[in-house]
Motif scaffolding. Sequence first.
Motif, mmCIF file in Angstrom:
data_model
loop_
_atom_site.group_PDB
_atom_site.id
_atom_site.type_symbol
_atom_site.label_atom_id
_atom_site.label_comp_id
_atom_site.label_asym_id
_atom_site.label_seq_id
_atom_site.Cartn_x
_atom_site.Cartn_y
_atom_site.Cartn_z
ATOM 1 N N ASP A 1 0.803 -1.224 0.000
ATOM 2 C CA ASP A 1 0.000 0.000 0.000
ATOM 3 C C ASP A 1 0.836 1.275 0.000
ATOM 4 O OD1 ASP A 1 -2.299 -1.583 0.111
ATOM 5 O OD2 ASP A 1 -2.257 -1.636 2.297
ATOM 6 N N LEU A 2 2.150 1.142 -0.051
ATOM 7 C CA LEU A 2 3.019 2.317 0.027
ATOM 8 C C LEU A 2 3.463 2.772 -1.350
ATOM 9 C CD1 LEU A 2 5.353 1.331 2.992
ATOM 10 C CD2 LEU A 2 3.335 2.795 3.043
ATOM 11 N N GLY A 3 3.772 4.052 -1.457
ATOM 12 C CA GLY A 3 4.317 4.601 -2.687
ATOM 13 C C GLY A 3 5.833 4.650 -2.619
ATOM 14 N N ASP A 4 6.408 5.132 -3.695
ATOM 15 C CA ASP A 4 7.858 5.218 -3.800
ATOM 16 C C ASP A 4 8.441 6.154 -2.745
ATOM 17 O OD1 ASP A 4 8.772 3.766 -6.412
ATOM 18 O OD2 ASP A 4 6.876 4.755 -6.888
ATOM 19 N N TYR A 5 9.497 5.680 -2.088
ATOM 20 C CA TYR A 5 10.246 6.433 -1.080
ATOM 21 C C TYR A 5 9.336 7.003 0.005
ATOM 22 C CZ TYR A 5 13.454 5.411 -4.682
ATOM 23 O OH TYR A 5 14.171 4.709 -5.601
ATOM 24 N N ALA A 6 8.348 6.198 0.407
ATOM 25 C CA ALA A 6 7.414 6.603 1.454
ATOM 26 C C ALA A 6 8.141 6.766 2.788
ATOM 27 C CB ALA A 6 6.291 5.578 1.591
ATOM 28 N N ASP A 7 9.147 5.941 3.031
ATOM 29 C CA ASP A 7 9.940 6.017 4.267
ATOM 30 C C ASP A 7 9.052 6.102 5.503
ATOM 31 O OD1 ASP A 7 12.379 5.828 2.944
ATOM 32 O OD2 ASP A 7 12.567 7.988 2.712
ATOM 33 N N PRO B 1 16.124 1.623 -8.330
ATOM 34 C CA PRO B 1 15.683 0.238 -8.461
ATOM 35 C C PRO B 1 15.975 -0.303 -9.864
ATOM 36 C CG PRO B 1 13.909 1.608 -7.585
ATOM 37 C CD PRO B 1 14.996 2.520 -8.062
ATOM 38 N N THR B 2 16.420 -1.543 -9.938
ATOM 39 C CA THR B 2 16.546 -2.225 -11.223
ATOM 40 C C THR B 2 15.324 -3.099 -11.464
ATOM 41 O OG1 THR B 2 17.968 -3.838 -10.113
ATOM 42 C CG2 THR B 2 19.057 -2.128 -11.384
ATOM 43 N N GLU B 3 14.558 -3.347 -10.406
ATOM 44 C CA GLU B 3 13.221 -3.930 -10.465
ATOM 45 C C GLU B 3 12.496 -3.488 -9.195
ATOM 46 O OE1 GLU B 3 13.610 -8.194 -10.671
ATOM 47 O OE2 GLU B 3 14.170 -8.367 -8.586
ATOM 48 N N ALA C 1 18.167 -2.065 3.984
ATOM 49 C CA ALA C 1 18.014 -3.514 3.844
ATOM 50 C C ALA C 1 17.057 -3.778 2.693
ATOM 51 C CB ALA C 1 17.474 -4.116 5.133
ATOM 52 N N GLN C 2 17.448 -4.658 1.777
ATOM 53 C CA GLN C 2 16.624 -4.990 0.619
ATOM 54 C C GLN C 2 15.776 -6.214 0.952
ATOM 55 O OE1 GLN C 2 17.034 -3.006 -2.151
ATOM 56 N NE2 GLN C 2 15.374 -3.995 -3.242
ATOM 57 N N LEU C 3 14.439 -6.025 1.023
ATOM 58 C CA LEU C 3 13.527 -7.121 1.353
ATOM 59 C C LEU C 3 13.032 -7.862 0.126
ATOM 60 C CD1 LEU C 3 11.297 -5.515 4.135
ATOM 61 C CD2 LEU C 3 13.440 -6.784 4.377
ATOM 62 N N SER C 4 12.893 -7.152 -1.002
ATOM 63 C CA SER C 4 12.496 -7.795 -2.257
ATOM 64 C C SER C 4 13.023 -6.954 -3.401
ATOM 65 C CB SER C 4 10.970 -7.933 -2.353
ATOM 66 O OG SER C 4 10.361 -6.681 -2.568
ATOM 67 N N GLY C 5 13.099 -7.550 -4.586
ATOM 68 C CA GLY C 5 13.576 -6.834 -5.760
ATOM 69 C C GLY C 5 15.074 -6.572 -5.713
ATOM 70 N N THR C 6 15.513 -5.688 -6.610
ATOM 71 C CA THR C 6 16.926 -5.324 -6.694
ATOM 72 C C THR C 6 17.042 -3.813 -6.913
ATOM 73 O OG1 THR C 6 16.978 -5.727 -9.080
ATOM 74 C CG2 THR C 6 17.646 -7.562 -7.647
ATOM 75 N N ALA C 7 18.179 -3.273 -6.529
ATOM 76 C CA ALA C 7 18.424 -1.838 -6.690
ATOM 77 C C ALA C 7 19.919 -1.572 -6.683
ATOM 78 C CB ALA C 7 17.757 -1.059 -5.555
ATOM 79 N N LEU D 1 9.828 1.918 6.103
ATOM 80 C CA LEU D 1 9.489 1.025 5.002
ATOM 81 C C LEU D 1 9.141 1.808 3.738
ATOM 82 C CD1 LEU D 1 8.901 -2.032 4.377
ATOM 83 C CD2 LEU D 1 6.528 -1.549 5.034
ATOM 84 N N SER D 2 9.617 1.316 2.588
ATOM 85 C CA SER D 2 9.276 1.893 1.283
ATOM 86 C C SER D 2 9.153 0.775 0.253
ATOM 87 C CB SER D 2 10.373 2.846 0.787
ATOM 88 O OG SER D 2 10.379 4.034 1.509
ATOM 89 N N ARG D 3 8.304 1.018 -0.732
ATOM 90 C CA ARG D 3 8.230 0.162 -1.923
ATOM 91 C C ARG D 3 8.615 1.064 -3.084
ATOM 92 N NH1 ARG D 3 4.605 0.021 -5.717
ATOM 93 N NH2 ARG D 3 3.037 1.057 -4.433
ATOM 94 N N ASN D 4 9.681 0.728 -3.788
ATOM 95 C CA ASN D 4 10.236 1.625 -4.789
ATOM 96 C C ASN D 4 10.184 1.013 -6.180
ATOM 97 O OD1 ASN D 4 10.867 3.398 -2.667
ATOM 98 N ND2 ASN D 4 12.780 2.326 -2.300
ATOM 99 N N THR D 5 9.690 1.815 -7.136
ATOM 100 C CA THR D 5 9.607 1.375 -8.527
ATOM 101 C C THR D 5 10.404 2.268 -9.466
ATOM 102 O OG1 THR D 5 7.605 2.681 -8.934
ATOM 103 C CG2 THR D 5 7.286 0.421 -8.150
#
Length: 187
Positions: A15-21, A93-95, A55-61, A35-39
């Motif tokens: 439910d979070l946007g990019d760089y919500a922090d 992010p690379t993904e 800390a990277q929880l999912s994806g790559t960057a 917490l952030s979800r980054n695209t």
Amino acid sequence: MKRRRMLNGLKAAQDLGDYADVPVLPANVDPQAHLSRNTVAQPFWLICGKDNVLAQLSGTAVVHLKETSVLRFSMEIGDHVYIPAGTPHRIVPTEEGVQLRYKARVPGLEGVAWYCPGCDRELHRVEWDTADTISQQAYYDACAEFNEKDTLRHCEGCGTTHDPVDLTPFSAWTDIAHSLEAEPTTT
């Protein structure tokens, strides 16, 4: 988002946007997890007044750093990157991915900066004290100011002009700031 001692970070990040922090642990916990979800690429270089860890929880960057012996670090699931106090850094992010940023419960000074895409000279910097200003609101205000004033985006050194920041992916920043302002304060 309601803070709690335990949460499923991947589920909460949906439910979070990019760089919500968004801080996710009870307010008195130190260090605090954000917490952030980054695209998309972070629209600025973030500068924290105190050390922090990503800390990277999912994806790559890729985390880009300035003024350090290491200038980039590729992150995969499970990787952690230590960011020394005062180090400008930018996440690309690379993904799509979910990240936690561990920083002091009272983070002190923070700031954002932009650098010339032509010669890497610093174009503009905005700093604030997190005791007085919610960072997400400062992110939005700094980007809006950067967009409004062409002089802030123009490099006097090489003549290159930085593109304006597309604020569309970051529309949640002001909502997050308002929700954090409404939280009860704890010492």
